[in-house]
Design a protein around this motif. Structure first.
Motif, PDB file in Angstrom:
ATOM      1  N   ARG A  32     -15.790   0.024  -4.856  1.00  9.28           N
ATOM      2  CA  ARG A  32     -15.777  -1.023  -3.830  1.00  9.28           C
ATOM      3  C   ARG A  32     -15.747  -2.413  -4.447  1.00  9.28           C
ATOM      4  NH1 ARG A  32     -20.367  -0.308   0.493  1.00  9.28           N
ATOM      5  NH2 ARG A  32     -19.999  -2.528   0.567  1.00  9.28           N
ATOM      6  N   GLY A  33     -16.440  -2.590  -5.525  1.00 10.07           N
ATOM      7  CA  GLY A  33     -16.499  -3.897  -6.162  1.00 10.07           C
ATOM      8  C   GLY A  33     -15.159  -4.347  -6.717  1.00 10.07           C
ATOM      9  N   SER A  34     -14.318  -3.395  -7.081  1.00 11.23           N
ATOM     10  CA  SER A  34     -13.002  -3.730  -7.626  1.00 11.23           C
ATOM     11  C   SER A  34     -12.086  -4.349  -6.585  1.00 11.23           C
ATOM     12  CB  SER A  34     -12.331  -2.484  -8.192  1.00 11.23           C
ATOM     13  OG  SER A  34     -13.121  -1.908  -9.186  1.00 11.23           O
ATOM     14  N   SER A  36     -13.176  -6.117  -3.916  1.00  9.80           N
ATOM     15  CA  SER A  36     -13.852  -7.167  -3.161  1.00  9.80           C
ATOM     16  C   SER A  36     -13.028  -8.455  -3.101  1.00  9.80           C
ATOM     17  CB  SER A  36     -15.234  -7.442  -3.740  1.00  9.80           C
ATOM     18  OG  SER A  36     -15.123  -7.939  -5.054  1.00  9.80           O
TER      19      SER A  36
END
Length: 90
Positions: A32-34, A36
């Motif tokens: 998910r952080g990739s 954002s």
């Protein structure tokens, strides 16, 4: 107006292709952080006005919904804020 929309669309596609190429070459796990940054850019694109064109209003119209609580004269509460917040929340 159409040429401006086409230009923004082409730019968005090129940016997405660059991001996906970099992510594909990277051997790390994609989470998910990739994504954002991509989601926040989509949230900004939905909420900003490009001349007389508002992408969030067009998206809601495409889904068969009104972008305003009073669609007769486009007044009241602007529902595009919900669409934008979905991208920022993700």
């Amino acid at each position: 107006m159409f040429s401006m929309i086409l230009t923004y669309s082409i730019q968005a596609i090129v940016i997405l292709l660059i991001i996906f190429t970099v992510l594909r070459n990277n051997r790390k796990k994609i989470g998910r952080g990739s994504l954002s940054l991509l989601l926040s850019l989509l949230g900004m694109a939905v909420s900003f006005e490009f001349g007389d064109y508002i992408f969030g209003d067009q998206l809601l119209s495409f889904l068969g919904m009104s972008a305003w609580s009073n669609p007769v004269n486009n007044t009241g509460f602007h529902y595009t804020i919900f669409v934008s917040s979905i991208f920022f929340y993700s």
